[in-house]
Design an enzyme around this catalytic site. Structure first.
Site, PDB file in Angstrom:
ATOM      1  N   ARG A 149      51.644  20.963 -10.756  1.00 33.15           N
ATOM      2  CA  ARG A 149      50.337  21.616 -10.684  1.00 33.15           C
ATOM      3  C   ARG A 149      50.406  22.983 -11.358  1.00 33.15           C
ATOM      4  O   ARG A 149      51.459  23.597 -11.452  1.00 33.15           O
ATOM      5  CB  ARG A 149      49.896  21.789  -9.234  1.00 33.15           C
ATOM      6  CG  ARG A 149      49.825  20.504  -8.429  1.00 33.15           C
ATOM      7  CD  ARG A 149      49.455  20.807  -6.984  1.00 33.15           C
ATOM      8  NE  ARG A 149      49.319  19.594  -6.176  1.00 33.15           N
ATOM      9  CZ  ARG A 149      50.296  19.066  -5.447  1.00 33.15           C
ATOM     10  NH1 ARG A 149      51.489  19.646  -5.421  1.00 33.15           N
ATOM     11  NH2 ARG A 149      50.095  17.971  -4.736  1.00 33.15           N
ATOM     12  N   LYS A 173      51.941  22.042  -2.236  1.00 35.71           N
ATOM     13  CA  LYS A 173      50.964  22.217  -1.168  1.00 35.71           C
ATOM     14  C   LYS A 173      51.648  22.126   0.190  1.00 35.71           C
ATOM     15  O   LYS A 173      52.577  21.339   0.375  1.00 35.71           O
ATOM     16  CB  LYS A 173      49.863  21.156  -1.274  1.00 35.71           C
ATOM     17  CG  LYS A 173      48.926  21.376  -2.457  1.00 35.71           C
ATOM     18  CD  LYS A 173      47.773  20.385  -2.429  1.00 35.71           C
ATOM     19  CE  LYS A 173      46.780  20.673  -3.543  1.00 35.71           C
ATOM     20  NZ  LYS A 173      45.627  19.731  -3.516  1.00 35.71           N
ATOM     21  N   HIS A 246      45.241  20.125 -15.223  1.00 36.36           N
ATOM     22  CA  HIS A 246      45.207  18.846 -14.508  1.00 36.36           C
ATOM     23  C   HIS A 246      45.190  17.664 -15.467  1.00 36.36           C
ATOM     24  O   HIS A 246      45.650  16.580 -15.134  1.00 36.36           O
ATOM     25  CB  HIS A 246      43.973  18.791 -13.597  1.00 36.36           C
ATOM     26  CG  HIS A 246      42.686  19.053 -14.315  1.00 36.36           C
ATOM     27  ND1 HIS A 246      42.266  20.326 -14.620  1.00 36.36           N
ATOM     28  CD2 HIS A 246      41.753  18.224 -14.820  1.00 36.36           C
ATOM     29  CE1 HIS A 246      41.111  20.259 -15.257  1.00 36.36           C
ATOM     30  NE2 HIS A 246      40.784  18.995 -15.401  1.00 36.36           N
ATOM     31  N   ARG A 249      48.686  16.820 -16.116  1.00 35.77           N
ATOM     32  CA  ARG A 249      49.250  16.195 -14.911  1.00 35.77           C
ATOM     33  C   ARG A 249      48.799  14.740 -14.803  1.00 35.77           C
ATOM     34  O   ARG A 249      49.604  13.841 -14.560  1.00 35.77           O
ATOM     35  CB  ARG A 249      48.816  16.991 -13.682  1.00 35.77           C
ATOM     36  CG  ARG A 249      49.294  16.466 -12.335  1.00 35.77           C
ATOM     37  CD  ARG A 249      48.944  17.502 -11.274  1.00 35.77           C
ATOM     38  NE  ARG A 249      48.999  16.981  -9.920  1.00 35.77           N
ATOM     39  CZ  ARG A 249      50.101  16.929  -9.170  1.00 35.77           C
ATOM     40  NH1 ARG A 249      51.255  17.319  -9.679  1.00 35.77           N
ATOM     41  NH2 ARG A 249      50.061  16.477  -7.929  1.00 35.77           N
ATOM     42  N   HIS A 272      52.498  14.181  -3.918  1.00 32.38           N
ATOM     43  CA  HIS A 272      51.372  13.687  -3.134  1.00 32.38           C
ATOM     44  C   HIS A 272      51.829  13.331  -1.722  1.00 32.38           C
ATOM     45  O   HIS A 272      52.839  12.652  -1.554  1.00 32.38           O
ATOM     46  CB  HIS A 272      50.762  12.443  -3.780  1.00 32.38           C
ATOM     47  CG  HIS A 272      49.964  12.736  -5.009  1.00 32.38           C
ATOM     48  ND1 HIS A 272      49.680  11.783  -5.963  1.00 32.38           N
ATOM     49  CD2 HIS A 272      49.386  13.891  -5.438  1.00 32.38           C
ATOM     50  CE1 HIS A 272      48.968  12.333  -6.928  1.00 32.38           C
ATOM     51  NE2 HIS A 272      48.767  13.597  -6.637  1.00 32.38           N
ATOM     52  N   TYR A 281      45.996   6.438 -10.299  1.00 34.73           N
ATOM     53  CA  TYR A 281      46.558   6.299 -11.640  1.00 34.73           C
ATOM     54  C   TYR A 281      46.846   4.844 -11.986  1.00 34.73           C
ATOM     55  O   TYR A 281      46.934   4.500 -13.158  1.00 34.73           O
ATOM     56  CB  TYR A 281      47.828   7.146 -11.766  1.00 34.73           C
ATOM     57  CG  TYR A 281      47.533   8.615 -11.575  1.00 34.73           C
ATOM     58  CD1 TYR A 281      46.773   9.314 -12.509  1.00 34.73           C
ATOM     59  CD2 TYR A 281      47.974   9.289 -10.447  1.00 34.73           C
ATOM     60  CE1 TYR A 281      46.477  10.653 -12.322  1.00 34.73           C
ATOM     61  CE2 TYR A 281      47.684  10.632 -10.258  1.00 34.73           C
ATOM     62  CZ  TYR A 281      46.927  11.307 -11.197  1.00 34.73           C
ATOM     63  OH  TYR A 281      46.624  12.621 -11.009  1.00 34.73           O
TER      64      TYR A 281
END
Length: 300
Positions: A149, A173, A246, A249, A272, A281
């Site tokens: 990210r 995150k 993004h 990514r 994730h 994806y």
């Protein structure tokens, strides 16, 4: 308690108790202040379901995206749930608030050939030793080569990079740390930047600190600068200015799956929490496969 004071207290709770990132806390604040702009700075206990419905209706009339409205609905539900738990209100007015269903939109993905052309051009531009050109090449190689990210990229320190192993340690995150591999082109770009680019940029500031990627003034690079870089360098190749970090990514994840990578490996690479997030994806990859089939198969 007035609505704005309650929002301030809620933001402090998110920051100090739940330890959410400043960007996430700021997003909650912005969404909730949008509510204040519609209903006014009334007493928290006077906010009712009709106020909330009117707020969402106005957002719909403005043409706000369903995903944006759904996010705001989630924010206001979290806020009023907290307010009820803190006994600031007698009942939660958001319990019957219905958010619009999010439409599934596939992420924008660049082709491998288009990105190869962009990165080759940046590599040629960096050969004259310009520190900014060296940094820009390293930024795009790392974004595409690792799929991290933009916030993770900007937070990198020099010690987070292991050139011998071809890995970078990132803080994702939820303050979750992971180690992500990158390829030989990114390794060459980082090495060239550390050798010839970063020292020159660091000399422009009294103290650049441990940051890996530096801005033109010698401080840690910001996400806005990275967005502008991607839009300027990658946008024209894709025929759109609406691209950002993004996009690289998304492209990295899709190209990995196109090449046969395991879905769970891609999940771990991207950081994730849920496999469901990564599965978007597979839809991109399947659509590309179907398009190639229709184009090439004689009986498609």
């Amino acid at each position: 308690m007035q609505l704005t004071r309650a929002i301030d207290a809620f933001a402090a709770h998110l920051e100090k108790v739940r330890r959410l990132s400043p960007a996430t806390v700021r997003a909650y604040r912005n969404d909730l202040h949008g509510l204040v702009a519609v209903v006014g700075d009334i007493d928290l206990g006077d906010v009712d379901l009709e106020h909330l419905r009117d707020w969402l209706w106005q957002a719909t009339q403005r043409g706000d995206a369903r995903s944006t409205i759904a996010r705001r609905t989630s924010a206001v539900r979290t806020f009023f749930r907290w307010a009820e738990e803190e006994q600031l209100i007698a009942a939660d007015p958001s319990l019957r608030l219905v958010a619009p269903k999010r439409g599934r939109t596939l992420p924008h993905v660049a082709t491998a050939d288009a990105l190869r052309d962009v990165l080759d051009r940046l590599e040629r531009q960096a050969q004259d030793g310009d520190p900014v050109a060296l940094r820009d090449h390293a930024v795009l190689e790392v974004l595409y080569g690792s799929g991290i990210r933009v916030s993770e990229l900007c937070g990198l320190d020099v010690d987070d990079v292991d050139l011998d192993r071809g890995t970078v340690r990132v803080l994702g995150k939820g303050s979750k740390e992971r180690v992500v591999p990158f390829g030989a082109p990114a390794k060459r770009a980082i090495d060239a930047y550390l050798t010839r680019g970063r020292p020159a940029l660091a000399a422009r500031a009294t103290g650049s600190g441990p940051a890996l990627l530096l801005g033109t003034r010698g401080g840690r690079i910001g996400s806005r600068a990275v967005y502008d870089l991607v839009a300027r360098e990658v946008g024209p190749a894709l025929g759109s200015s609406a691209v950002g970090p993004h996009t690289l990514r998304h492209s990295a994840a899709t190209h990995l799956l196109d090449g046969g990578a395991d879905l769970r490996a891609v999940q771990e690479l991207l950081g994730h929490a849920s496999l469901g997030t990564t599965q978007i994806y597979t839809h991109v990859s399947s659509e590309r496969l179907a398009a190639a089939y229709r184009l090439a198969h004689p009986r498609a």
